[in-house]
Design an enzyme around this catalytic site. Structure first.
Site, PDB file in Angstrom:
ATOM      1  N   LYS A   1       4.722  17.757 -17.355  1.00  0.00           N
ATOM      2  CA  LYS A   1       3.836  17.257 -18.407  1.00  0.00           C
ATOM      3  C   LYS A   1       2.471  16.959 -17.789  1.00  0.00           C
ATOM      4  CE  LYS A   1       2.084  14.185 -20.388  1.00  0.00           C
ATOM      5  NZ  LYS A   1       0.636  13.981 -20.753  1.00  0.00           N
TER       6      LYS A   1
ATOM      7  N   GLY B   1      -0.849   8.724 -11.183  1.00  0.00           N
ATOM      8  CA  GLY B   1      -1.842   8.247 -12.136  1.00  0.00           C
ATOM      9  C   GLY B   1      -2.184   6.796 -11.880  1.00  0.00           C
ATOM     10  N   SER B   2      -2.529   6.078 -12.919  1.00  0.00           N
ATOM     11  CA  SER B   2      -3.017   4.714 -12.756  1.00  0.00           C
ATOM     12  C   SER B   2      -1.876   3.731 -12.545  1.00  0.00           C
ATOM     13  CB  SER B   2      -3.822   4.295 -13.989  1.00  0.00           C
ATOM     14  OG  SER B   2      -2.956   4.078 -15.096  1.00  0.00           O
TER      15      SER B   2
ATOM     16  N   GLY C   1       1.858   3.250 -14.272  1.00  0.00           N
ATOM     17  CA  GLY C   1       3.015   3.221 -13.389  1.00  0.00           C
ATOM     18  C   GLY C   1       3.930   2.046 -13.685  1.00  0.00           C
TER      19      GLY C   1
ATOM     20  N   GLU D   1       2.897   7.576  -7.455  1.00  0.00           N
ATOM     21  CA  GLU D   1       1.698   7.599  -6.595  1.00  0.00           C
ATOM     22  C   GLU D   1       0.553   7.155  -7.484  1.00  0.00           C
ATOM     23  OE1 GLU D   1      -1.866   8.777  -5.424  1.00  0.00           O
ATOM     24  OE2 GLU D   1      -0.990  10.775  -5.587  1.00  0.00           O
TER      25      GLU D   1
ATOM     26  N   CYS E   1      -7.860   9.327  -5.759  1.00  0.00           N
ATOM     27  CA  CYS E   1      -7.236   8.010  -5.594  1.00  0.00           C
ATOM     28  C   CYS E   1      -7.404   7.468  -4.180  1.00  0.00           C
ATOM     29  CB  CYS E   1      -5.763   8.063  -5.981  1.00  0.00           C
ATOM     30  SG  CYS E   1      -4.863   9.444  -5.268  1.00  0.00           S
TER      31      CYS E   1
ATOM     32  N   GLU F   1     -10.461  -0.310  -9.250  1.00  0.00           N
ATOM     33  CA  GLU F   1     -10.642   1.122  -9.005  1.00  0.00           C
ATOM     34  C   GLU F   1     -11.624   1.706 -10.018  1.00  0.00           C
ATOM     35  OE1 GLU F   1      -7.826   4.909  -7.922  1.00  0.00           O
ATOM     36  OE2 GLU F   1      -7.208   3.684  -9.621  1.00  0.00           O
TER      37      GLU F   1
END
Length: 481
Positions: free
Chosen positions: A177, A229-230, A234, A251, A285, A382
């Site tokens: 996805k 992703g963020s 997560g 991650e 990231c 971030e």
């Protein structure tokens, strides 16, 4: 260019069950590139059913490890055969300069498939010296099952490859996805997997937004979720996976410190930090975002860094002269700009940049702040854009504590000519990867993942085999009674 992408379920390309679609656009112009099917719950159910059926299909489950390796190797060959097409597609959909798409995204994707093709014949168990008499105990590594692979928009092709390749090498079936902002190279990658000859249902593709991702994570027929992703998303995935204790690899975000020691080659450190911070317009990231510089050299460092940043050429990724491409979307452009305005409001010294570029598309001028303190928002959250914060230090003994003063722990950077300084700080910094005098680009053979809020588990290298297998112990009584 006007692409129309469909879902791939059980070996067939199909529209969404309810006919829903969404558009993807070129961030360099804001103009549409094409439309993709928007997967709904019925499509998720269908994909999971196909993936579960493939787990029972002898065409996949009885395939020899060497044959599985040849399939992965064939995908790598196909990626290289279509390198120019894939690189241009990645640049159009994501915005990264064409040179980055070639050298990092496409090359990296091929190397991941080739590396994990080598693992297919090396996934081994072991004999354990148990203390029961007349008993043989051995272990088997078996596939986890159906794996939902949810990828981000910053390096869509390469990150899809670094999830797909090990999952398939271990004998799992997968549902990919991709992020809704950048689905096109993932669609093409699945087409190449089909061309390589994977049995139906082994590789499935669902394009769509967050609702499709949530449905996958919540589905009882999914055994594992791998997400990049963020950190907030997560955490949501962890909560959604708790009900049936899915295996989860995450991650997540980062706020990488870069320490410029007093003995560092300053010009080399300026160049390295600029490249490490602004690769893919800072949408990385592991990008270097908190630059700790000895106070006696901080002014010189900041001046040189700002001059170099201001001299970079912004433009469409397809222009060979471009050094900095656009941000991925208008929404993300506004997010980055809001952080910059917050930095100015909190007293950081804006040295260069700090504004949207005066051109079509989602461009933001490379931005350098000086005099940033540890408590400022731009030093803690971030940003994921072309924003660098120079943070002077007085005492080298404070560096590890300041570098670790963050919820994140994905990557860090050290710039020094002293071997002892390099190894001491590398040991003291809480991050999953520490880069010494180099850029933060991962490799298929080395572990990748973070401490703290930067994630769970590791991908790549032999650690990915752990992530995509379950260990089974087999006990055999050898006695007569």
């Amino acid at each position: 260019m006007n692409t129309r992408a469909r879902l791939y379920i059980g070996g067939e390309w199909t529209d969404a069950a309810d006919g829903a679609e969404f558009a993807t656009s070129d961030p360099a112009t804001g103009k549409p590139l094409g439309t993709c099917a928007e997967a709904g719950q019925a499509d998720v159910d269908k994909a999971v059913t196909a993936a579960r059926a493939a787990l029972r299909d002898p065409a996949w489950t009885s395939m020899s490890p060497s044959a599985r390796a040849r399939l992965l190797w064939r995908v790598a060959d196909l990626i290289e055969e279509h390198e120019a097409e894939l690189a241009e597609l990645e640049t159009r959909d994501q915005g990264q300069p064409l040179g980055v798409a070639h050298a990092v995204s496409v090359t990296g994707a091929a190397e991941h498939f080739r590396y994990f093709a080598g693992w297919c014949t090396k996934i081994e168990g072991a004999v354990s010296p148990v203390s029961f008499p007349d008993t043989l105990h051995y272990t088997r590594r078996e596939p986890v099952g159906v794996c939902a692979l949810i990828t981000p928009w910053n390096f869509p092709l390469m990150i899809a490859a670094w999830k797909l390749a090990p999952a398939l090498a271990c004998g799992n079936t997968v549902i990919l996805k991709p992020a809704e902002q950048t689905p096109l190279t993932s669609v093409r990658l699945v087409e190449l997997c089909e061309l390589a000859g994977f049995p139906p249902g082994v590789v499935n593709l669902l394009t769509g937004g967050p609702a499709a991702g949530r449905a996958l994570v919540a589905h009882r027929g999914v055994d594992k979720v791998s997400f990049t992703g963020s950190s907030p998303v997560g955490r949501e995935i962890v909560q959604q996976s708790a009900g049936d204790l899915k295996r989860v690899t995450l991650e997540l975000g980062g706020k990488a410190p870069s320490i410029v020691a007093a003995d560092a080659d300053l010009d080399r450190a300026v160049t390295g930090n600029l490249q490490g911070a602004l690769l893919n317009s800072g949408q990385v990231c592991a990008a270097y975002t908190r630059l700790f510089v000895d106070r006696r050299r901080a002014d010189e460092f900041t001046e040189k860094l700002a001059a170099a940043a201001a001299g970079l050429r912004l433009g469409p990724g397809l222009d060979p002269e471009t050094q900095i491409g656009p941000l991925v979307s208008l929404e993300h452009l506004d997010r980055v700009d809001s952080y910059v305005r917050t930095g100015r409001d909190q007293g950081a010294d804006l040295v260069t940049g700090g504004h949207r570029a005066d051109r079509d598309g989602y461009f933001y001028a490379p931005t350098v702040f000086g005099g940033v303190t540890d408590d400022m928002t731009i030093a803690r959250e971030e940003i994921f854009g072309p924003v660098l914060s120079v943070m002077p230090y007085d005492d080298p003994e404070e560096l590890a504590a300041r570098a670790n003063d963050t919820e994140y722990g994905l990557a860090a950077s050290l710039w020094t000519s002293d071997l002892a300084t390099a190894h001491r700080l590398a040991a003291d910094i809480r991050a999953g990867a520490v880069f010494i005098n180099m850029l933060p680009i991962p490799d298929a053979a080395a572990p990748w993942g973070g401490f703290k809020s930067s994630g769970w588990g590791r991908e790549m290298g032999p650690y990915a085999i752990d992530a995509y297998t379950e260990v089974k112990g087999v006990w055999v009584h050898l006695g007569n009674s």
